[in-house]
Write a protein that holds these residues in place. Structure first.
Motif, PDB file in Angstrom:
ATOM      1  N   SER A  45      47.125  21.812  50.000  1.00 31.96           N
ATOM      2  CA  SER A  45      46.137  22.206  49.007  1.00 31.96           C
ATOM      3  C   SER A  45      44.941  22.777  49.758  1.00 31.96           C
ATOM      4  O   SER A  45      44.889  22.754  50.987  1.00 31.96           O
ATOM      5  N   VAL A  46      43.976  23.295  49.011  1.00 31.05           N
ATOM      6  CA  VAL A  46      42.749  23.807  49.616  1.00 31.05           C
ATOM      7  C   VAL A  46      41.688  22.721  49.523  1.00 31.05           C
ATOM      8  O   VAL A  46      41.416  22.192  48.426  1.00 31.05           O
ATOM      9  N   LEU A  47      41.082  22.382  50.650  1.00 30.11           N
ATOM     10  CA  LEU A  47      40.047  21.354  50.683  1.00 30.11           C
ATOM     11  C   LEU A  47      38.711  21.988  51.043  1.00 30.11           C
ATOM     12  O   LEU A  47      38.598  22.679  52.062  1.00 30.11           O
ATOM     13  N   VAL A  48      37.703  21.769  50.194  1.00 27.89           N
ATOM     14  CA  VAL A  48      36.338  22.209  50.451  1.00 27.89           C
ATOM     15  C   VAL A  48      35.503  20.966  50.697  1.00 27.89           C
ATOM     16  O   VAL A  48      35.465  20.063  49.841  1.00 27.89           O
ATOM     17  N   ALA A  49      34.850  20.895  51.861  1.00 28.26           N
ATOM     18  CA  ALA A  49      34.092  19.697  52.228  1.00 28.26           C
ATOM     19  C   ALA A  49      32.745  20.094  52.812  1.00 28.26           C
ATOM     20  O   ALA A  49      32.677  20.950  53.697  1.00 28.26           O
ATOM     21  N   GLY A  50      31.692  19.480  52.302  1.00 24.94           N
ATOM     22  CA  GLY A  50      30.364  19.768  52.837  1.00 24.94           C
ATOM     23  C   GLY A  50      29.273  19.174  51.973  1.00 24.94           C
ATOM     24  O   GLY A  50      29.529  18.535  50.947  1.00 24.94           O
ATOM     25  N   ALA A  51      28.040  19.422  52.393  1.00 18.87           N
ATOM     26  CA  ALA A  51      26.892  18.855  51.694  1.00 18.87           C
ATOM     27  C   ALA A  51      26.636  19.531  50.353  1.00 18.87           C
ATOM     28  O   ALA A  51      26.099  18.920  49.429  1.00 18.87           O
ATOM     29  N   LEU A  52      27.010  20.810  50.243  1.00 18.75           N
ATOM     30  CA  LEU A  52      26.737  21.582  49.022  1.00 18.75           C
ATOM     31  C   LEU A  52      25.282  21.429  48.603  1.00 18.75           C
ATOM     32  O   LEU A  52      24.961  21.094  47.462  1.00 18.75           O
ATOM     33  N   ASP A  53      24.383  21.704  49.557  1.00 15.89           N
ATOM     34  CA  ASP A  53      22.957  21.631  49.251  1.00 15.89           C
ATOM     35  C   ASP A  53      22.451  22.854  48.502  1.00 15.89           C
ATOM     36  O   ASP A  53      21.275  22.934  48.141  1.00 15.89           O
ATOM     37  N   ALA A  54      23.342  23.813  48.282  1.00 16.61           N
ATOM     38  CA  ALA A  54      23.087  24.966  47.413  1.00 16.61           C
ATOM     39  C   ALA A  54      24.428  25.381  46.829  1.00 16.61           C
ATOM     40  O   ALA A  54      25.482  25.086  47.407  1.00 16.61           O
ATOM     41  N   PRO A  55      24.444  26.058  45.678  1.00 12.12           N
ATOM     42  CA  PRO A  55      25.725  26.500  45.118  1.00 12.12           C
ATOM     43  C   PRO A  55      26.503  27.338  46.130  1.00 12.12           C
ATOM     44  O   PRO A  55      25.929  28.162  46.845  1.00 12.12           O
ATOM     45  N   ALA A  56      27.804  27.112  46.203  1.00 10.57           N
ATOM     46  CA  ALA A  56      28.672  27.834  47.145  1.00 10.57           C
ATOM     47  C   ALA A  56      29.804  28.496  46.365  1.00 10.57           C
ATOM     48  O   ALA A  56      30.510  27.831  45.606  1.00 10.57           O
ATOM     49  N   THR A  57      29.941  29.815  46.545  1.00  6.67           N
ATOM     50  CA  THR A  57      31.003  30.566  45.877  1.00  6.67           C
ATOM     51  C   THR A  57      32.083  30.919  46.891  1.00  6.67           C
ATOM     52  O   THR A  57      31.804  31.541  47.916  1.00  6.67           O
ATOM     53  N   LEU A  58      33.302  30.503  46.577  1.00  6.70           N
ATOM     54  CA  LEU A  58      34.451  30.731  47.452  1.00  6.70           C
ATOM     55  C   LEU A  58      35.335  31.815  46.844  1.00  6.70           C
ATOM     56  O   LEU A  58      35.821  31.662  45.728  1.00  6.70           O
ATOM     57  N   ASP A  59      35.501  32.946  47.571  1.00  3.34           N
ATOM     58  CA  ASP A  59      36.460  33.962  47.149  1.00  3.34           C
ATOM     59  C   ASP A  59      37.867  33.419  47.361  1.00  3.34           C
ATOM     60  O   ASP A  59      38.190  32.933  48.451  1.00  3.34           O
ATOM     61  N   LEU A  60      38.711  33.553  46.344  1.00  6.53           N
ATOM     62  CA  LEU A  60      40.099  33.123  46.478  1.00  6.53           C
ATOM     63  C   LEU A  60      41.050  34.301  46.580  1.00  6.53           C
ATOM     64  O   LEU A  60      41.749  34.458  47.576  1.00  6.53           O
ATOM     65  N   TYR A  61      41.081  35.143  45.554  1.00  4.32           N
ATOM     66  CA  TYR A  61      42.060  36.233  45.535  1.00  4.32           C
ATOM     67  C   TYR A  61      41.405  37.552  45.160  1.00  4.32           C
ATOM     68  O   TYR A  61      40.629  37.616  44.200  1.00  4.32           O
ATOM     69  N   ALA A  62      41.752  38.587  45.931  1.00  4.27           N
ATOM     70  CA  ALA A  62      41.518  39.959  45.495  1.00  4.27           C
ATOM     71  C   ALA A  62      42.717  40.349  44.639  1.00  4.27           C
ATOM     72  O   ALA A  62      43.861  40.177  45.059  1.00  4.27           O
ATOM     73  N   THR A  63      42.460  40.851  43.439  1.00  3.99           N
ATOM     74  CA  THR A  63      43.557  41.072  42.479  1.00  3.99           C
ATOM     75  C   THR A  63      43.419  42.424  41.796  1.00  3.99           C
ATOM     76  O   THR A  63      42.393  43.101  41.885  1.00  3.99           O
ATOM     77  N   ARG A  64      44.469  42.795  41.111  1.00  2.00           N
ATOM     78  CA  ARG A  64      44.475  43.916  40.162  1.00  2.00           C
ATOM     79  C   ARG A  64      45.235  43.448  38.923  1.00  2.00           C
ATOM     80  O   ARG A  64      46.253  44.004  38.548  1.00  2.00           O
ATOM     81  N   LEU A  65      44.731  42.414  38.285  1.00  2.00           N
ATOM     82  CA  LEU A  65      45.425  41.794  37.166  1.00  2.00           C
ATOM     83  C   LEU A  65      44.924  42.361  35.851  1.00  2.00           C
ATOM     84  O   LEU A  65      43.721  42.369  35.595  1.00  2.00           O
ATOM     85  N   PRO A  66      45.843  42.824  35.000  1.00  2.00           N
ATOM     86  CA  PRO A  66      45.426  43.335  33.695  1.00  2.00           C
ATOM     87  C   PRO A  66      44.857  42.213  32.830  1.00  2.00           C
ATOM     88  O   PRO A  66      45.384  41.099  32.810  1.00  2.00           O
ATOM     89  N   LEU A  67      43.792  42.515  32.126  1.00  2.00           N
ATOM     90  CA  LEU A  67      43.090  41.528  31.320  1.00  2.00           C
ATOM     91  C   LEU A  67      43.419  41.750  29.852  1.00  2.00           C
ATOM     92  O   LEU A  67      43.126  42.812  29.285  1.00  2.00           O
ATOM     93  N   GLY A  68      44.073  40.771  29.238  1.00  2.00           N
ATOM     94  CA  GLY A  68      44.440  40.875  27.828  1.00  2.00           C
ATOM     95  C   GLY A  68      43.597  39.964  26.955  1.00  2.00           C
ATOM     96  O   GLY A  68      42.786  39.164  27.447  1.00  2.00           O
ATOM     97  N   GLU A  69      43.794  40.053  25.661  1.00  2.00           N
ATOM     98  CA  GLU A  69      43.033  39.229  24.725  1.00  2.00           C
ATOM     99  C   GLU A  69      43.319  37.745  24.907  1.00  2.00           C
ATOM    100  O   GLU A  69      42.470  36.903  24.619  1.00  2.00           O
ATOM    101  N   ASP A  70      44.504  37.412  25.363  1.00  2.00           N
ATOM    102  CA  ASP A  70      44.904  36.011  25.471  1.00  2.00           C
ATOM    103  C   ASP A  70      44.997  35.526  26.911  1.00  2.00           C
ATOM    104  O   ASP A  70      45.595  34.478  27.184  1.00  2.00           O
ATOM    105  N   THR A  71      44.429  36.271  27.859  1.00  2.00           N
ATOM    106  CA  THR A  71      44.525  35.883  29.265  1.00  2.00           C
ATOM    107  C   THR A  71      43.752  34.591  29.521  1.00  2.00           C
ATOM    108  O   THR A  71      42.592  34.462  29.126  1.00  2.00           O
ATOM    109  N   VAL A  72      44.397  33.645  30.165  1.00  2.00           N
ATOM    110  CA  VAL A  72      43.736  32.408  30.560  1.00  2.00           C
ATOM    111  C   VAL A  72      44.010  32.158  32.037  1.00  2.00           C
ATOM    112  O   VAL A  72      44.987  32.650  32.608  1.00  2.00           O
ATOM    113  N   VAL A  73      43.106  31.398  32.637  1.00  2.00           N
ATOM    114  CA  VAL A  73      43.260  30.973  34.021  1.00  2.00           C
ATOM    115  C   VAL A  73      43.305  29.452  34.038  1.00  2.00           C
ATOM    116  O   VAL A  73      42.494  28.791  33.383  1.00  2.00           O
TER     117      VAL A  73
END
Length: 671
Positions: free
Chosen positions: A465-493
């Motif tokens: 699995s992916v483990l993120v560990a740290g103090a998180l003393d500020a918000p941290a944004t982690l890029d996961l995937y570069a994609t070209r996924l079509p977005l539909g009305e019912d798309t969920v993640v």
């Protein structure tokens, strides 16, 4: 016994230092005649050495190979087609697209006795940085075992999932390594009509086994111009036949037009005709800045791309500690000169001490491919190792829905299903590897950067699995995937995750456009995600995003509430409708049995099937995971009766792209 690399260098001087030397010979235990364990295939062109093969070695002739007679073909034939991929906006300002590429020559195991479908051992070169690789060479071969190697199906399946073609290896060894000129003559023999039968055989093998062509490495000295002419004819026919099947050919800078073996370290008049007959050429390690510059110019004058030349970088002994003239290949301030060919980057595993863990390996491999900063968006300018992420733009194959990943790297210390351990045995099988994040790991925060790793202490499905560990003393944004996924009305993640310690707010990050420029961040829209104390799956509807648009990036934002945090990501899925389970596999049978060694086979399930899993049902009703594969056959060894049973029961399931499993097909074996 074959000489060591060092003895060859001492005996033969600087010329031998240029050679692509073989992997260590097999040290396999003898196989019983009735052994059912399938192994990766290897051949001689036609004739064999004198004497008898050593323990664990089988001598085979490529000339006499026929797919219909290949009893291990079902275990060795790759199943995953080569995926198309795209290049997102580079993560930094120095990585370029459309210029230098990366070739990797890897010895994943011995020539002989290399299991076809993984093994019960987590200590394996589980390459995950496919996004920087454009061609993988399945390196190996030796004079005492065989010279022509077909890659293991799991390696091809993992590479193809990430859009990387895999080439088998044809190794005609230096005389110092037992090479015989007769083997070169065998390879380029002609039939009565003037054709090259072994060229057709190589193409047939690649087609039957599902890989993408051949790396031709002719290093046996003693030839003449007539032999070179035959080699050129063979290479030309191999490329013509292979191109018709979507295959490619790479030539190693070794034999010259005179028939001698004389490594040029350049594209020049001595090897130009061989380059012209192939799709690309590996330029020997003796290159210089001036020879690469002239080689690139010469390629363009032939109407070819300069990036079809791979400048060899030997990292077998010293890895990222090797001194390399990077500006001769991939200068940071001007256009790239040629592409890069890494020889034996499995150093990232091999240099580690005994007792190494999968986590140790991935830490080293991340350092090799990403650089000392471990963040491709923030290269360390003082790092003398110019990692691929610094120069080459990453690629991705995530272009269609449904898409899912459980961040399985293809090996592990245990096997997990729905967060529970269903096998305590260590394992490796690259064919079970997921499509993994292409840039690892980009983290954007104004505070202390948390550590991000593949972790093997726990998983939702698979081995990691992916483990993120740290103090998180500020918000941290982690890029996961570069994609070209079509977005539909019912798309969920869907995110499957948990907080191991501390407290954090979790948000799904979704970008519907590319960054404004190289090295710039995605502009994300953030969606709240519920986080519990145990594994849980949160379903996020992408409300407010434009239907008919495209998802260009997926990530997560973590915000701590004070103190250290450990947060684990076990799965991610994007879908437009509820997941459907595949059909039940048909015609499951045990096709061979010898003691506790069993061969299983079944018919392919139509539709969207990622792989198959095989479990044993124990007398108390619990299920034990035995293995998985994308093939339609599987081998299990060393089984014994459990709990006094007289019959063992097995279940096979088809697993879809969203990890929904079919109802089981069952078969029994009487002890």
């Amino acid at each position: 016994m074959n000489p060591t690399r060092r003895t060859v260098l001492l005996a033969a001087g600087t010329g031998a230092a240029a050679a692509l030397l073989p992997a260590s010979p097999a040290t396999a235990e003898p196989r019983a005649a009735a052994a059912l364990q399938p192994y990766a295939s290897y051949w001689y062109p036609d004739s064999f050495p004198s004497g008898s093969p050593g323990a664990g070695i089988t001598w085979r002739s490529l000339k006499s190979w026929r797919a219909a007679d290949d009893t291990d073909l079902a275990f060795n034939a790759a199943s995953v087609p080569l995926a198309a991929r795209f290049t997102p906006t580079p993560a930094n300002t120095t990585a370029r697209s459309g210029q230098a590429r990366i070739q990797s020559l890897v010895s994943f195991g011995p020539t002989a006795s290399n299991p076809s479908q993984g093994a019960a051992d987590a200590d394996y070169y589980a390459l995950t940085h496919w996004s920087y690789v454009d061609e993988l060479i399945f390196w190996g071969g030796s004079s005492g075992e065989g010279l022509i190697l077909a890659p293991n199906a799991p390696i091809v399946d993992a590479a193809h999932r990430h859009g990387v073609p895999v080439l088998g290896n044809v190794f005609l060894p230096p005389v110092a390594y037992g090479g015989q000129l007769q083997w070169t003559r065998d390879l380029v023999q002609k039939d009565a009509s003037g054709h090259y039968p072994l060229a057709a055989q190589l193409v047939a093998v690649a087609e039957a086994y599902g890989f993408d062509g051949w790396f031709i490495n002719a290093e046996t000295s003693g030839g003449n111009a007539a032999l070179a002419t035959d080699m050129l004819g063979f290479l030309t026919e191999l490329k013509t036949l292979g191109t018709a099947k979507g295959q490619r050919v790479t030539w190693y800078d070794s034999m010259t037009v005179s028939g001698s073996v004389s490594w040029q370290g350049a594209l020049n008049n001595q090897n130009r005709v061989f380059f012209q007959a192939a799709d690309s050429m590996f330029v020997d390690f003796r290159w210089s800045s001036s020879s690469l510059a002239s080689s690139g110019t010469a390629a363009q004058q032939l109407g070819r791309s300069r990036y079809e030349l791979w400048a060899g970088v030997d990292v077998e002994a010293n890895g990222w500690n090797r001194s390399v003239n990077w500006d001769a290949m991939v200068p940071s301030g001007s256009s790239h000169v040629v592409s890069v060919g890494f020889y034996r980057p499995e150093w990232t595993r091999n240099h580690l001490p005994a007792g190494r863990t999968p986590g140790d390996f991935h830490a080293a491999d991340d350092r090799f491919w990403t650089g000392r900063s471990l963040d491709p968006a923030k290269p360390d300018a003082t790092d003398t190792w110019r990692a691929p992420a610094v120069s080459v733009a990453d690629r991705s194959t995530v272009t269609s829905v449904p898409f899912a990943s459980t961040f399985n790297t293809g090996h592990g210390l245990r096997w997990y299903e729905d967060g529970k351990v269903t096998s305590t045995a260590p394992w490796n099988h690259l064919g079970l590897q997921d499509r993994l994040p292409s840039r690892r790991w980009v983290v954007r925060t104004t505070g202390a950067r948390p550590a991000v790793t593949f972790d093997f202490a726990d998983a939702w499905h698979g081995g990691s699995s992916v483990l993120v560990a740290g103090a998180l003393d500020a918000p941290a944004t982690l890029d996961l995937y570069a994609t070209r996924l079509p977005l539909g009305e019912d798309t969920v993640v869907e995110l499957t995750h948990r907080v191991d310690s501390g407290s954090a707010t979790v948000e799904l990050a979704v970008a519907t456009a590319e960054p404004s420029g190289a090295g710039r961040p995605y502009t994300y829209t953030y969606f709240p995600v519920t986080a519990g104390s145990g594994w849980g799956t949160s379903t996020v509807r992408l409300t407010g995003l434009p239907a008919g648009g495209t998802v260009h990036g997926l990530g997560v934002r973590l915000t701590g509430s004070g103190g250290a945090v450990k947060w684990r990501l076990g799965g991610l899925a994007v879908r437009n409708q509820a997941a459907q389970s595949p059909s039940v596999p048909a015609d499951l049978s045990i096709t061979g049995a010898s003691g506790g060694d069993l061969r299983f086979a079944w018919r392919a399930v139509p539709g969207d099937v990622r792989h198959y899993t095989l479990h044993r049902v124990l007398p108390d009703g619990t299920r034990r995971f035995l293995g998985g594969t994308a093939q339609r056959a599987f081998f299990v060894g060393g089984l014994t009766p459990e709990g006094g049973e007289s019959t063992a029961r097995f279940e096979l399931r088809a697993v879809g792209e969203l990890y929904t499993a079919s109802a089981p097909a069952t078969v029994t074996h009487t002890w």
